[in-house]
Design an enzyme around this catalytic site. Structure first.
Site, PDB file in Angstrom:
ATOM      1  N   GLY A   1     -43.874  20.928  57.753  1.00  0.00           N
ATOM      2  CA  GLY A   1     -44.022  21.060  59.202  1.00  0.00           C
ATOM      3  C   GLY A   1     -42.894  21.915  59.761  1.00  0.00           C
ATOM      4  O   GLY A   1     -41.949  22.291  59.054  1.00  0.00           O
ATOM      5  N   PHE A   2     -42.980  22.198  61.043  1.00  0.00           N
ATOM      6  CA  PHE A   2     -41.999  23.079  61.696  1.00  0.00           C
ATOM      7  C   PHE A   2     -40.571  22.544  61.532  1.00  0.00           C
ATOM      8  O   PHE A   2     -39.695  23.203  60.964  1.00  0.00           O
ATOM      9  CB  PHE A   2     -42.399  23.220  63.177  1.00  0.00           C
ATOM     10  N   ILE A   3     -40.332  21.333  62.011  1.00  0.00           N
ATOM     11  CA  ILE A   3     -38.962  20.803  61.979  1.00  0.00           C
ATOM     12  C   ILE A   3     -38.584  20.407  60.549  1.00  0.00           C
ATOM     13  O   ILE A   3     -37.473  20.685  60.084  1.00  0.00           O
ATOM     14  CB  ILE A   3     -38.817  19.616  62.960  1.00  0.00           C
TER      15      ILE A   3
ATOM     16  N   TYR B   1     -50.199   9.498  72.111  1.00  0.00           N
ATOM     17  CA  TYR B   1     -49.139  10.022  71.229  1.00  0.00           C
ATOM     18  C   TYR B   1     -47.828   9.295  71.515  1.00  0.00           C
ATOM     19  O   TYR B   1     -47.181   8.753  70.606  1.00  0.00           O
ATOM     20  CB  TYR B   1     -48.990  11.534  71.453  1.00  0.00           C
TER      21      TYR B   1
ATOM     22  N   LYS C   1     -45.419   6.639  69.265  1.00  0.00           N
ATOM     23  CA  LYS C   1     -43.996   6.897  68.980  1.00  0.00           C
ATOM     24  C   LYS C   1     -43.121   5.746  69.502  1.00  0.00           C
ATOM     25  O   LYS C   1     -42.164   5.339  68.853  1.00  0.00           O
ATOM     26  CB  LYS C   1     -43.567   8.231  69.594  1.00  0.00           C
TER      27      LYS C   1
HETATM   28  N1  NAD Z   1     -41.788  20.009  67.931  1.00  0.00           N
HETATM   29  C1  NAD Z   1     -41.435  19.293  68.986  1.00  0.00           C
HETATM   30  O1  NAD Z   1     -41.167  19.827  70.064  1.00  0.00           O
HETATM   31  C2  NAD Z   1     -41.348  17.785  68.893  1.00  0.00           C
HETATM   32  C3  NAD Z   1     -40.949  17.083  70.044  1.00  0.00           C
HETATM   33  C4  NAD Z   1     -40.860  15.702  69.971  1.00  0.00           C
HETATM   34  C5  NAD Z   1     -41.126  15.044  68.787  1.00  0.00           C
HETATM   35  N2  NAD Z   1     -41.529  15.749  67.694  1.00  0.00           N
HETATM   36  C6  NAD Z   1     -41.800  14.992  66.462  1.00  0.00           C
HETATM   37  O2  NAD Z   1     -41.054  15.585  65.404  1.00  0.00           O
HETATM   38  C7  NAD Z   1     -41.781  15.482  64.183  1.00  0.00           C
HETATM   39  C8  NAD Z   1     -41.960  16.853  63.572  1.00  0.00           C
HETATM   40  O3  NAD Z   1     -42.657  17.673  64.493  1.00  0.00           O
HETATM   41  P1  NAD Z   1     -43.082  19.167  64.167  1.00  0.00           P
HETATM   42  O4  NAD Z   1     -43.025  19.902  65.449  1.00  0.00           O
HETATM   43  O5  NAD Z   1     -42.334  19.658  62.992  1.00  0.00           O
HETATM   44  O6  NAD Z   1     -44.631  18.932  63.813  1.00  0.00           O
HETATM   45  P2  NAD Z   1     -45.514  19.519  62.625  1.00  0.00           P
HETATM   46  O7  NAD Z   1     -46.914  19.126  62.933  1.00  0.00           O
HETATM   47  O8  NAD Z   1     -45.216  20.967  62.443  1.00  0.00           O
HETATM   48  O9  NAD Z   1     -44.986  18.744  61.364  1.00  0.00           O
HETATM   49  C9  NAD Z   1     -45.498  17.526  60.911  1.00  0.00           C
HETATM   50  C10 NAD Z   1     -45.846  17.677  59.443  1.00  0.00           C
HETATM   51  O10 NAD Z   1     -46.313  16.408  59.000  1.00  0.00           O
HETATM   52  C11 NAD Z   1     -47.453  16.582  58.198  1.00  0.00           C
HETATM   53  N3  NAD Z   1     -48.270  15.393  58.335  1.00  0.00           N
HETATM   54  C12 NAD Z   1     -49.047  15.034  59.388  1.00  0.00           C
HETATM   55  N4  NAD Z   1     -49.639  13.856  59.158  1.00  0.00           N
HETATM   56  C13 NAD Z   1     -49.220  13.471  57.924  1.00  0.00           C
HETATM   57  C14 NAD Z   1     -49.485  12.331  57.115  1.00  0.00           C
HETATM   58  N5  NAD Z   1     -50.291  11.381  57.552  1.00  0.00           N
HETATM   59  N6  NAD Z   1     -48.876  12.241  55.918  1.00  0.00           N
HETATM   60  C15 NAD Z   1     -48.042  13.223  55.469  1.00  0.00           C
HETATM   61  N7  NAD Z   1     -47.778  14.331  56.181  1.00  0.00           N
HETATM   62  C16 NAD Z   1     -48.349  14.441  57.397  1.00  0.00           C
HETATM   63  C17 NAD Z   1     -48.154  17.813  58.728  1.00  0.00           C
HETATM   64  O11 NAD Z   1     -48.938  18.443  57.714  1.00  0.00           O
HETATM   65  C18 NAD Z   1     -46.988  18.680  59.191  1.00  0.00           C
HETATM   66  O12 NAD Z   1     -46.622  19.609  58.192  1.00  0.00           O
HETATM   67  C19 NAD Z   1     -43.082  14.779  64.519  1.00  0.00           C
HETATM   68  O13 NAD Z   1     -42.918  13.408  64.255  1.00  0.00           O
HETATM   69  C20 NAD Z   1     -43.239  15.023  66.009  1.00  0.00           C
HETATM   70  O14 NAD Z   1     -44.014  14.018  66.621  1.00  0.00           O
HETATM   71  C21 NAD Z   1     -41.632  17.100  67.720  1.00  0.00           C
END
Ligand code: NAD
Length: 331
Positions: free
Chosen positions: A11-13, A153, A157
Site C-alpha cells: 500500500g501507499f504508506i 470507515y 477504525k
Molecule cells: N492515506 C491516508 O491519508 C490515510 C489517512 C488516515 C488513515 N490511513 C490508514 O493508513 C493505512 C494505510 O493507508 P494507505 O493510504 O497506505 O492505504 P492503501 O490502500 O494504499 O494500503 C493498504 C494496503 O493494505 C492492503 N490490504 C487491504 N485489505 C487487506 C487485507 N484484508 N489483508 C491484507 N492486506 C490488505 C491493500 O492491498 C493495500 O496495499 C490504512 O489503515 C488507512 O486506513 C491512511
C-alpha cells in the site's frame, strides 16, 4: 536490527514505511493481499521496489485469513508490528461496508490474537483523523471525544482503537494507534484527491470540488509521516508512561496524531498543483459528500513531547515532488 511485520506493505504508506525500515537495516516481513480496491499494478510496482532488499520477505494473503497471522508470528517472532493493511476510504465504506468489517474488524482481531500468543515489543496500528467525526473544536487533540464517527470507515477504525485498548490492558501489549491526517506524496493512492486533481488537470477534465471549496485538510507529506512512524517505533508506551498523557490510565496504549499541524484550504492545494503543472483546473463546485467533514487539523503536541515532532516539508515542495512522480510514473 529488528524484525518488523508490516501489514499493507504494498500500500501507499506501507511501501514507504517498509522501504525506510529496510534502509535503516531492519528485516521486514511484508503482508499484503494486493486487493483490487485500486490498481493492482501500482501495488505490484511498489512491492517490486522492496523485493531487491535482502531483508524483505513478501507474503501475499489477507489479514483476516484464519491462522495466517498466527503462523507468521510463530515463524518470524516479530519485534515490532506496523499494521497498515485495511480497507481505507470514507466514500467506499458507504458502498461496500462488509469489506471494512472483514479487513478492519476481523483482520485486526486476528492480529491481536497472534500478538497475544507471540507478544512483540511494540505494535503500531493505523487509525485515522476521521475518528474525530463531527468535532468542531480545532485542532483535534488525542483527548477529544471520538464517539461520533460520521462514516462506517471511521467506525471500524474507532473500533480498532478500543479493541487494541482491551488487548493492551489484558495482555500488557504495548500498542500505539496512529491517527493519520490526509497523507500524500509519490506512489500515492489513486482514490485520493491529489491523484484525482492532478490526473484531471493533466487531461483537461473538470475536477470536483466538494462543499463548494469550503474545505480544509491537514495535508501531511509522506516522508514527514514516515519519520514520525519510525521515530515512534522505539517509543513503546508503558502503563506508567501513558498515565496522564493519553486517554488510558492503565493500559500500555496510546493514540497519537500524526499530521502536519497546519490545515490548508482545498482551493490553495489545487492552486499549488496548478502552479506546478502550469495548467489551470476546471473546477466543478459540488455539495458536501455524505460521511465527509469540512476540516481537519492535528494538534501535534503529543508527538512533539514523544519524539520532538515530525519534519514539515513546505506544501509547494511536497506538491512538486508528488506531481513530478505522477508525471514520470504515469507517462
Ligand atoms: N492515506 C491516508 O491519508 C490515510 C489517512 C488516515 C488513515 N490511513 C490508514 O493508513 C493505512 C494505510 O493507508 P494507505 O493510504 O497506505 O492505504 P492503501 O490502500 O494504499 O494500503 C493498504 C494496503 O493494505 C492492503 N490490504 C487491504 N485489505 C487487506 C487485507 N484484508 N489483508 C491484507 N492486506 C490488505 C491493500 O492491498 C493495500 O496495499 C490504512 O489503515 C488507512 O486506513 C491512511
Amino acid at each position: 536490527m529488528q524484525t518488523i511485520l508490516v501489514t499493507g506493505s504494498a500500500g501507499f504508506i506501507g511501501f514507504h514505511v517498509s522501504r525506510a525500515l529496510l534502509e535503516s537495516g531492519h528485516r521486514v516481513i511484508g503482508l499484503d493481499s494486493h486487493n483490487d480496491y485500486y490498481s493492482q499494478t501500482l501495488k505490484a510496482d511498489r512491492e517490486a521496489q522492496l523485493t531487491p532488499h535482502k531483508g524483505f520477505t513478501a507474503v501475499h494473503g489477507k489479514v483476516e485469513d484464519p491462522g495466517l497471522l498466527m503462523s507468521l508470528f510463530e515463524e518470524y517472532r516479530p519485534d515490532g508490528v506496523i499494521h497498515l493493511a485495511a480497507q481505507a476510504g470514507v466514500r467506499y465504506s458507504i458502498e461496500n461496508p462488509r469489506a471494512y468489517v472483514e479487513a478492519n474488524l476481523v483482520g485486526t482481531f486476528e492480529l491481536l490474537e497472534a500478538a497475544r500468543a507471540f507478544p512483540p515489543q511494540h505494535m503500531m496500528m493505523a487509525s485515522t483523523s476521521s475518528v474525530y467525526g463531527a468535532n468542531t473544536k480545532m485542532p483535534y487533540s488525542e483527548t477529544d471525544k471520538t464517539e461520533a464517527p460520521l462514516s462506517f470507515y471511521a467506525a471500524t477504525k474507532k473500533s480498532n482503537e478500543v479493541m487494541a485498548h482491551s488487548y493492551a490492558h489484558l495482555f500488557k501489549l504495548p500498542i500505539t494507534m496512529f491517527r493519520f491526517f490526509t497523507v500524500f506524496g509519490p506512489w500515492g493512492r489513486p482514490d485520493m484527491a491529489p491523484h484525482l486533481f492532478t490526473d484531471a488537470i493533466l487531461k483537461g477534465e473538470p475536477i470536483k470540488v466538494f462543499n463548494h471549496g469550503d474545505m480544509q485538510r491537514d495535508f501531511t507529506y509522506i516522508d514527514d509521516l514516515v519519520a514520525g512512524i519510525l521515530g515512534l517505533l522505539q517509543q513503546a508506551p508503558t502503563a506508567s508512561a501513558v498515565e496522564g498523557d493519553s486517554l488510558s490510565p492503565v493500559a500500555p496504549w496510546r493514540a497519537v496524531n500524526i499530521g502536519n499541524g497546519a490545515p490548508v484550504k482545498l482551493i490553495d492545494f489545487i492552486s499549488a498543483i496548478e502552479t506546478t503543472l502550469g495548467l489551470e483546473a476546471q473546477k466543478r463546485m459540488m455539495p458536501m459528500q455524505p460521511g465527509d467533514v469540512s476540516a481537519t487539523w492535528a494538534d501535534d503536541n503529543l508527538i512533539g513531547q514523544l519524539i520532538g515532532g515530525i519534519p514539515k516539508t513546505p506544501l509547494a515542495d511536497a506538491v512538486e515532488a508528488y506531481v513530478g512522480w505522477f508525471g514520470s510514473y504515469y507517462a
